[in-house]
Enzyme design. Structure first.
Site, PDB file in Angstrom:
ATOM      1  CD1 TRP A 118     -16.052  12.137-122.389  1.00 50.57           C
ATOM      2  CD2 TRP A 118     -17.079  13.908-123.256  1.00 50.57           C
ATOM      3  NE1 TRP A 118     -17.378  11.827-122.547  1.00 50.57           N
ATOM      4  CE2 TRP A 118     -18.030  12.889-123.076  1.00 50.57           C
ATOM      5  CE3 TRP A 118     -17.502  15.128-123.803  1.00 50.57           C
ATOM      6  CZ2 TRP A 118     -19.375  13.048-123.411  1.00 50.57           C
ATOM      7  CZ3 TRP A 118     -18.840  15.296-124.138  1.00 50.57           C
ATOM      8  CH2 TRP A 118     -19.762  14.249-123.938  1.00 50.57           C
ATOM      9  CG  ASP A 144     -14.592  17.190-118.135  1.00 49.37           C
ATOM     10  OD1 ASP A 144     -15.278  16.861-117.151  1.00 49.37           O
ATOM     11  OD2 ASP A 144     -14.975  17.041-119.318  1.00 49.37           O
ATOM     12  CE  LYS A 188     -21.607  11.538-117.829  1.00 48.13           C
ATOM     13  NZ  LYS A 188     -20.607  12.363-118.450  1.00 48.13           N
TER      14      LYS A 188
HETATM   15  C1  LIG Z   1     -20.579  13.217-119.682  1.00 49.05           C
HETATM   16  C2  LIG Z   1     -19.335  14.007-119.870  1.00 49.05           C
HETATM   17  C3  LIG Z   1     -19.359  15.273-120.464  1.00 49.05           C
HETATM   18  C4  LIG Z   1     -20.622  15.897-121.012  1.00 49.05           C
HETATM   19  O1  LIG Z   1     -21.452  16.346-120.022  1.00 49.05           O
HETATM   20  P1  LIG Z   1     -22.759  17.182-120.371  1.00 49.05           P
HETATM   21  O2  LIG Z   1     -23.510  17.169-119.082  1.00 49.05           O
HETATM   22  O3  LIG Z   1     -23.484  16.499-121.471  1.00 49.05           O
HETATM   23  O4  LIG Z   1     -22.336  18.557-120.726  1.00 49.05           O
HETATM   24  C5  LIG Z   1     -18.172  15.952-120.576  1.00 49.05           C
HETATM   25  N1  LIG Z   1     -17.010  15.433-120.120  1.00 49.05           N
HETATM   26  C6  LIG Z   1     -16.963  14.221-119.542  1.00 49.05           C
HETATM   27  C7  LIG Z   1     -15.656  13.686-119.062  1.00 49.05           C
HETATM   28  C8  LIG Z   1     -18.122  13.471-119.404  1.00 49.05           C
HETATM   29  O5  LIG Z   1     -18.081  12.257-118.826  1.00 49.05           O
END
Ligand SMILES: *Cc1c(COP(=O)(O)O)cnc(C)c1O
Length: 369
Positions: A111, A181, A205
């Protein structure tokens, strides 16, 4: 009532999906009860004007609860946007990188690597630290971060959902704003928001359904967006309009509010942390004593949200997954880029479900000696 008549025929799996992930059952029950008529309004939340009194109340409640649970200081604004974390990989540099034209990225997995790559479209990206040489099985230590004073911000990912690597400390970037993030570990433990310039996280999540993205931004960082920034993604414009420059994802915000109510009832983020530690400890403790299953991540950096593991005999992978499925446990296969297995055990995963998984793994190991 309505729900109870359905309950007898309802059967829910133990869902280890990495996201969209399972939600607290009470939240789904409440949403079902309120589906046709939200609290006497005669409407579903999906059918409400985003500027009407009902949704205005839902938005204010959800924002206030988010601020309360995360103890967001007055220096920071809470935004509910769209596009998810992957869109934020672009939206964030559009808003922040213009101050100096460059940014530092710490790369600890799939990521954060994606984040760094996307930011390169909008400015100069410097990889301040990377654990790629170690197959992303650890978090680069603070001492390895080679920060540039000219950076507009330093970006990292607090939990690498695919690799199962979590940063259990708050990085120190001096006067350069820290950006995270936090898509897969936000709300899993208490957080000192004042240490961050920007925090962003997709909801699916740990906070609700997909469709809403939480962005917490320090007020002085707004107002520097690149001219190409779409208005709907300009933090300053969205903040001035209370996340309503465009129609916000109303239903996703409503469900997120119900999840936050639930987290508060459970005792808030300290209680979530204790709950998550118990689950993760139980699973890692089993893995550390197993002859068949093992985890590869550096101990100090193991994720409490996404527990990755492998079978020493990979020929048993499919039969392991089939046996799990037969006991109602789904979505245990690891990400296609990582292989092996992954159990995502976010806030909404009960301890008993993790115990069921560990019991199954124990049995599976015994029968394959
Ligand atoms: C799931 C996830 C993403 C992607 O999220 P989207 O909703 O598909 O844009 C980005 N970063 C992390 C750490 C994630 O767990």
């Amino acid at each position: 009532m309505y729900f109870h008549t359905r309950k007898s025929t309802m059967s829910r799996v133990i869902n280890f999906s990495s996201g969209p992930a399972q939600l607290p059952q009470e939240v789904l029950q409440q949403a079902a009860q309120e589906m046709m008529d939200w609290r006497g309004s005669g409407m579903s939340v999906m059918e409400m004007s985003h500027r009407g009194p009902e949704f205005t109340e839902i938005l204010a409640h959800t924002q206030a609860l988010m601020r309360e649970l995360l103890k967001v200081p007055d220096t920071h604004t809470v935004l509910f946007l769209q596009g998810g974390a992957i869109a934020e990989n672009a939206i964030l540099p559009m808003n922040l990188i213009g101050r100096t034209g460059q940014a530092d990225y710490v790369v600890s997995g799939v990521w954060s690597a994606k984040s760094a790559q996307e930011a390169g479209k909008y400015g100069q990206v410097h990889v301040a630290a990377s654990s790629q040489a170690d197959d992303f099985l650890r978090m680069p230590a603070q001492s390895e971060w080679q920060l540039s004073p000219q950076a507009a911000y330093v970006h990292f990912c607090s939990n690498e959902t695919i690799g199962g690597v979590e940063c259990h400390w708050t990085p120190d970037t001096g006067s350069v704003p820290l950006v995270a993030d936090m898509s897969s570990n936000i709300l899993s433990a208490p957080l000192d928001v004042s240490r961050y310039g920007v925090i962003y996280a997709g909801a699916q999540k740990n906070m609700g359904p997909s469709g809403v993205t939480l962005v917490i931004v320090r007020n002085d960082l707004m107002g520097h967006a690149l001219p190409i920034t779409p208005s709907a993604f300009d933090y300053h414009i969205q903040a001035a309009q209370d996340s309503m420059y465009n129609t916000p994802p109303t239903y996703a915000i409503y469900i997120m509010g119900l999840v936050l109510d639930h987290v508060k009832r459970q005792g808030g983020l300290a209680a979530m942390q204790a709950h998550n530690l118990r689950k993760a400890d139980h699973l890692y403790d089993f893995l550390d004593h197993s002859q068949l299953f093992f985890n590869k991540v550096a101990r100090a950096d193991r994720s409490r949200m996404n527990v990755t593991f492998f079978l020493r005999n990979e020929a048993l992978n499919d039969s392991f997954l089939q046996g799990a499925q037969a006991q109602g446990m789904v979505q245990l296969r690891g990400h296609r880029s990582a292989g092996g297995m992954r159990a995502s055990i976010y806030n909404a995963m009960p301890l008993a479900s993790v115990q069921t998984l560990v019991d199954y793994m124990h049995q599976f190991e015994k029968s394959h000696r």
